[in-house]
Design an enzyme around this catalytic site. Structure first.
Site, PDB file in Angstrom:
ATOM      1  N   GLN A 194     -10.172  -3.822  -3.954  1.00 52.80           N
ATOM      2  CA  GLN A 194     -11.446  -3.242  -3.550  1.00 52.80           C
ATOM      3  C   GLN A 194     -12.489  -3.389  -4.653  1.00 52.80           C
ATOM      4  O   GLN A 194     -13.622  -3.833  -4.405  1.00 52.80           O
ATOM      5  CB  GLN A 194     -11.245  -1.749  -3.234  1.00 52.80           C
ATOM      6  CG  GLN A 194     -12.514  -1.030  -2.824  1.00 52.80           C
ATOM      7  CD  GLN A 194     -12.975  -1.419  -1.437  1.00 52.80           C
ATOM      8  OE1 GLN A 194     -12.202  -1.352  -0.492  1.00 52.80           O
ATOM      9  NE2 GLN A 194     -14.228  -1.821  -1.296  1.00 52.80           N
ATOM     10  N   CYS A 222     -16.400   2.097   0.066  1.00 47.49           N
ATOM     11  CA  CYS A 222     -15.249   1.229   0.334  1.00 47.49           C
ATOM     12  C   CYS A 222     -14.881   1.230   1.807  1.00 47.49           C
ATOM     13  O   CYS A 222     -14.267   0.279   2.289  1.00 47.49           O
ATOM     14  CB  CYS A 222     -14.070   1.653  -0.525  1.00 47.49           C
ATOM     15  SG  CYS A 222     -13.670   3.414  -0.384  1.00 47.49           S
ATOM     16  N   ARG A 262     -14.107  -8.460   0.675  1.00 47.28           N
ATOM     17  CA  ARG A 262     -12.657  -8.270   0.555  1.00 47.28           C
ATOM     18  C   ARG A 262     -11.920  -9.555   0.914  1.00 47.28           C
ATOM     19  O   ARG A 262     -10.948  -9.934   0.265  1.00 47.28           O
ATOM     20  CB  ARG A 262     -12.182  -7.140   1.492  1.00 47.28           C
ATOM     21  CG  ARG A 262     -12.767  -5.761   1.234  1.00 47.28           C
ATOM     22  CD  ARG A 262     -12.286  -5.170  -0.066  1.00 47.28           C
ATOM     23  NE  ARG A 262     -10.842  -5.139  -0.163  1.00 47.28           N
ATOM     24  CZ  ARG A 262     -10.060  -4.179   0.339  1.00 47.28           C
ATOM     25  NH1 ARG A 262     -10.599  -3.146   0.957  1.00 47.28           N
ATOM     26  NH2 ARG A 262      -8.733  -4.217   0.208  1.00 47.28           N
ATOM     27  N   ASP A 279     -16.938   7.565  -2.025  1.00 47.71           N
ATOM     28  CA  ASP A 279     -15.657   7.374  -1.337  1.00 47.71           C
ATOM     29  C   ASP A 279     -15.364   8.692  -0.612  1.00 47.71           C
ATOM     30  O   ASP A 279     -16.031   9.711  -0.851  1.00 47.71           O
ATOM     31  CB  ASP A 279     -14.575   7.052  -2.386  1.00 47.71           C
ATOM     32  CG  ASP A 279     -13.205   6.741  -1.794  1.00 47.71           C
ATOM     33  OD1 ASP A 279     -13.097   6.585  -0.554  1.00 47.71           O
ATOM     34  OD2 ASP A 279     -12.231   6.664  -2.576  1.00 47.71           O
ATOM     35  N   HIS A 330      -7.091   0.766  -6.716  1.00 42.35           N
ATOM     36  CA  HIS A 330      -7.364  -0.098  -5.563  1.00 42.35           C
ATOM     37  C   HIS A 330      -8.042  -1.354  -6.118  1.00 42.35           C
ATOM     38  O   HIS A 330      -9.240  -1.576  -5.923  1.00 42.35           O
ATOM     39  CB  HIS A 330      -8.268   0.642  -4.575  1.00 42.35           C
ATOM     40  CG  HIS A 330      -8.294   0.061  -3.192  1.00 42.35           C
ATOM     41  ND1 HIS A 330      -7.590  -1.068  -2.827  1.00 42.35           N
ATOM     42  CD2 HIS A 330      -8.960   0.458  -2.060  1.00 42.35           C
ATOM     43  CE1 HIS A 330      -7.811  -1.328  -1.549  1.00 42.35           C
ATOM     44  NE2 HIS A 330      -8.626  -0.427  -1.064  1.00 42.35           N
ATOM     45  N   ARG A 336       0.886  -1.174   0.000  1.00 47.15           N
ATOM     46  CA  ARG A 336       0.000   0.000   0.000  1.00 47.15           C
ATOM     47  C   ARG A 336       0.916   1.214   0.000  1.00 47.15           C
ATOM     48  O   ARG A 336       1.682   1.415   0.953  1.00 47.15           O
ATOM     49  CB  ARG A 336      -0.923  -0.013   1.214  1.00 47.15           C
ATOM     50  CG  ARG A 336      -1.695   1.279   1.373  1.00 47.15           C
ATOM     51  CD  ARG A 336      -2.824   1.184   2.369  1.00 47.15           C
ATOM     52  NE  ARG A 336      -3.971   0.503   1.804  1.00 47.15           N
ATOM     53  CZ  ARG A 336      -5.218   0.611   2.260  1.00 47.15           C
ATOM     54  NH1 ARG A 336      -5.481   1.360   3.306  1.00 47.15           N
ATOM     55  NH2 ARG A 336      -6.210  -0.042   1.691  1.00 47.15           N
TER      56      ARG A 336
HETATM   57  N1   CP Z   1     -11.409  -0.024   1.936  1.00 47.87           N
HETATM   58  C1   CP Z   1     -10.167  -0.124   2.431  1.00 47.87           C
HETATM   59  O1   CP Z   1      -9.196  -0.342   1.700  1.00 47.87           O
HETATM   60  O2   CP Z   1     -10.084  -0.009   3.780  1.00 47.87           O
HETATM   61  P1   CP Z   1      -8.740   0.161   4.628  1.00 47.87           P
HETATM   62  O3   CP Z   1      -8.149   1.478   4.236  1.00 47.87           O
HETATM   63  O4   CP Z   1      -9.160   0.077   6.050  1.00 47.87           O
HETATM   64  O5   CP Z   1      -7.800  -0.965   4.255  1.00 47.87           O
HETATM   65  N1  NVA Z   2      -9.720   6.978  -1.804  1.00 46.91           N
HETATM   66  C1  NVA Z   2      -9.441   6.489  -0.478  1.00 46.91           C
HETATM   67  C2  NVA Z   2      -9.734   5.027  -0.397  1.00 46.91           C
HETATM   68  C3  NVA Z   2      -9.558   4.411   0.962  1.00 46.91           C
HETATM   69  C4  NVA Z   2      -9.831   2.932   0.969  1.00 46.91           C
HETATM   70  C5  NVA Z   2      -8.008   6.773  -0.116  1.00 46.91           C
HETATM   71  O1  NVA Z   2      -7.131   6.615  -0.984  1.00 46.91           O
HETATM   72  O2  NVA Z   2      -7.726   7.169   1.012  1.00 46.91           O
END
Ligand code: CP
Ligand code: NVA
Length: 336
Positions: free
Chosen positions: A150, A282, A310, A242, A147, A120
């Site tokens: 997701q 999400c 997920r 989101d 993502h 990540r």
């Molecule tokens: N939706 C999602 O990726 O959640 P987290 O940021 O908690 O991993």
């Molecule tokens: N768009 C958001 C998604 C979190 C799962 C971010 O990048 O923070």
């Protein structure tokens, strides 16, 4: 991933070979057929989890996260454990992954120790570079661009709810960044329909839209982008939003709050959707900003089904990329 894999492939079955030792950096790494195969396997693993216990015994997963996570981290870790594998979490929230040494050197270490790397990152190029240099699968667990895990889980959840995805339309209202990008591409692969509404200046990347349109031409999907949330939501079967301020953009929170205010998913906006429309997010949600309590807590909300999905989808991804068990599939018993 380099072509010089450390693994030997002699024992794997034909379906495994198609996925085995591949990367999942973008939804575009999967063909439409492969994307459906991931979702089918996720459904099987959800229905018969006991048949997959031990399928990844002896496999090891390393996770490097530059940003916080609840769902992604725990669903990968719990999913890997349920398949008999082990995981190692490296907290990179205090420094970027490549702060001490080059990504290529890190990749050449990791491939000697573990079977899969999950990242990540702030920069999509970090995941892409790791994938380029490591000869083990590399999975994108969220970058600023995509993502993919997701979006796969989201369409898995929609398929459970509605069946044939070619008959439904998803409205996405909000920021056209990582989640919207992966939803666009997944929708295109699945031959479904999506209409995205963003404020001017926050549209999805032109490159992602173009890629989605190329795929849509092949699959019959409908991909539309506009700026009016009511146009997007009108008649939609699912309404998705989101956060307005993604991780790493906290310094823009105040200006974004005013720009995105007309894009809040509230009861008035939801009333424009189809009568049986569902609400999706999400998570994490910023209640009172992109969504009201009355929508996210309503009977239309399927946000926790998405969160559960997920786990099933990521287990399927791990199993396919690690080649750990297509020959374990209970084919006869499933069709009996
Ligand atoms: N939706 C999602 O990726 O959640 P987290 O940021 O908690 O991993
Ligand atoms: N768009 C958001 C998604 C979190 C799962 C971010 O990048 O923070």
């Amino acid at each position: 991933m380099s072509s010089q894999s450390l693994h030997t492939s002699q024992a794997v079955s034909a379906p495994e070979k198609e996925f085995w030792c591949r990367d999942l950096v973008s939804i575009c790494d999967l063909s439409p057929q492969e994307l459906k195969a991931v979702m089918d396997l996720a459904g099987l693993m959800k229905a018969r989890p006991w048949d997959f216990r031990g399928a990844l015994a002896g496999k090891q997963m390393a996770m490097f996260f530059e940003k916080p996570s609840l769902r992604t981290r725990l669903t990968f870790e719990a999913g890997m454990a349920s398949l008999g594998g082990v995981s190692f979490f490296v907290d990179q929230t205090q420094s970027r992954i490549d702060a001490r040494e080059s990504l290529s050197d890190i990749a050449r270490n990791l491939e000697r120790w573990v079977d899969v790397v999950v990242l990540r990152t702030f920069d999509h190029s970090t995941v892409a570079t790791m994938a380029e240099h490591a000869c083990i699968p590399v999975i994108n667990a969220l970058s600023e661009l995509e993502h993919p895990c997701q979006a796969l889980a989201d369409y898995f959840t929609l398929q459970e709810r509605f069946g044939d995805l070619r008959n439904i339309r998803l409205a996405f209202v909000g920021d056209g960044n990582n989640v919207a990008h992966s939803l666009l591409l997944a929708c295109a692969c699945l031959g479904s329909s999506i209409r995205i509404a963003t404020p001017p200046g926050y549209e999805p990347s032109a490159r992602v839209i173009a890629d989605a349109q190329v795929i849509a031409h092949e699959t019959g999907a409908i991909v539309e982008v506009c700026s009016d949330p009511y146009t997007a939501v009108s008649g939609a079967d699912a309404v998705y939003t989101d956060v307005w301020t993604s991780m790493g953009q906290e310094h823009e929170a105040a200006s974004r709050a005013s720009v995105f205010e007309p894009y809040q998913v509230n009861q008035e906006l939801m009333s424009e959707a189809a009568p049986n429309a569902v609400f999706m997010h999400c998570l994490p949600a910023h209640r009172g900003q992109e969504v009201t309590d009355s929508v996210i807590d309503s009977s239309r909300s399927i946000v926790f089904d998405q969160a559960e999905g997920r786990m099933h989808v990521q287990k399927a991804i791990l199993l396919l990329l690690l080649g750990g068990g297509m020959n374990r599939l209970p084919i006869r018993s499933v069709h009996a």
